[in-house]
Design an enzyme around this catalytic site. Sequence first.
Site, PDB file in Angstrom:
ATOM      1  N   ASP A  64       1.560 -44.654  -3.296  1.00 45.01           N
ATOM      2  CA  ASP A  64       1.845 -43.790  -2.158  1.00 45.01           C
ATOM      3  C   ASP A  64       2.674 -42.636  -2.702  1.00 45.01           C
ATOM      4  O   ASP A  64       3.843 -42.810  -3.069  1.00 45.01           O
ATOM      5  CB  ASP A  64       2.623 -44.574  -1.103  1.00 45.01           C
ATOM      6  CG  ASP A  64       3.009 -43.731   0.105  1.00 45.01           C
ATOM      7  OD1 ASP A  64       2.856 -42.487   0.051  1.00 45.01           O
ATOM      8  OD2 ASP A  64       3.489 -44.307   1.107  1.00 45.01           O
ATOM      9  N   TYR A  69      -0.252 -27.396   6.506  1.00 40.63           N
ATOM     10  CA  TYR A  69      -1.081 -27.454   5.305  1.00 40.63           C
ATOM     11  C   TYR A  69      -0.956 -26.159   4.513  1.00 40.63           C
ATOM     12  O   TYR A  69      -0.714 -26.175   3.302  1.00 40.63           O
ATOM     13  CB  TYR A  69      -2.531 -27.696   5.714  1.00 40.63           C
ATOM     14  CG  TYR A  69      -3.522 -27.839   4.573  1.00 40.63           C
ATOM     15  CD1 TYR A  69      -3.748 -29.084   3.996  1.00 40.63           C
ATOM     16  CD2 TYR A  69      -4.238 -26.750   4.096  1.00 40.63           C
ATOM     17  CE1 TYR A  69      -4.667 -29.228   2.965  1.00 40.63           C
ATOM     18  CE2 TYR A  69      -5.149 -26.879   3.068  1.00 40.63           C
ATOM     19  CZ  TYR A  69      -5.364 -28.121   2.501  1.00 40.63           C
ATOM     20  OH  TYR A  69      -6.267 -28.262   1.471  1.00 40.63           O
TER      21      TYR A  69
END
Length: 268
Positions: free
Chosen positions: A57, A151
């Site tokens: 992760d 983003y």
Amino acid sequence: MDISDKSIVITGGASGIGAALARQAAKAGAKVCIADLNLEAGKQLADEIGGIAVACDVTKEEQIIAAIEAAEAAHGPVDVFVSNAGLGRGDPSHAASAPDADWMLNWNVHVMAHVWAARALLPAMIARGSGYFVNIASAAGLLNQIGDAAYSATKHAAVSFAESLLISHGEEGIGVSVVCPQYVATPLLGLGDGDAQGNLLSADDVARSVWQGVTDGTFVIMPHPDVAKYNALRGADPSRWIKGMQMLRAKAMSEHGGISVSEFYKLL
């Protein structure tokens, strides 16, 4: 850098661009470690290419460090680290509407994961005078992704951090490439290689551009030729560029009734 016989770690390496990078690197003779949230898919690909897979992760620094340690135990010092993991959530409504949790997730995946990898690897790379970072950003890091402010902002930051790495450490033998593709037929868009056509590239197309860029030592790798043209237009006349993007947004609203990142590529 010639990647044959090099030890390479690829985050998000079990699917999409990451998987294509892994397959092509292994074919070129590299020793590949696939670091992915989906350990089962990572192991399947690792078995296919003769590499290793670890669960990772990238929002957790300790898991990036663990992936590096696993790669070094299996393959020796990491020569190339590819920060490929990414995500896109989109704006719920206005440009500041995404919750803090989404902003921080974008920040950790698209920026801090790159920082943590460099923090772990740079001292040894500098000491031996060699090493390479491939930071997968996006054309949004040079331009903008309409409908996903988090983003776009974090991909801009990814490009900036890659530039800082090369400015600070290029003379110490550290290579850096930042990859800025436009739309790619990957699971992120709900697509596969068979959907690639025209300006919608396949993951294999992008991977070939990446490894060629690494071989050539290219800093900004733009698999879509149009991105360089758009970036030049943006720099030459920012006001005109913004107006054009506003028109593109209006087209998306008119033709799709909203901003859907997974549909946006059809407008280009």
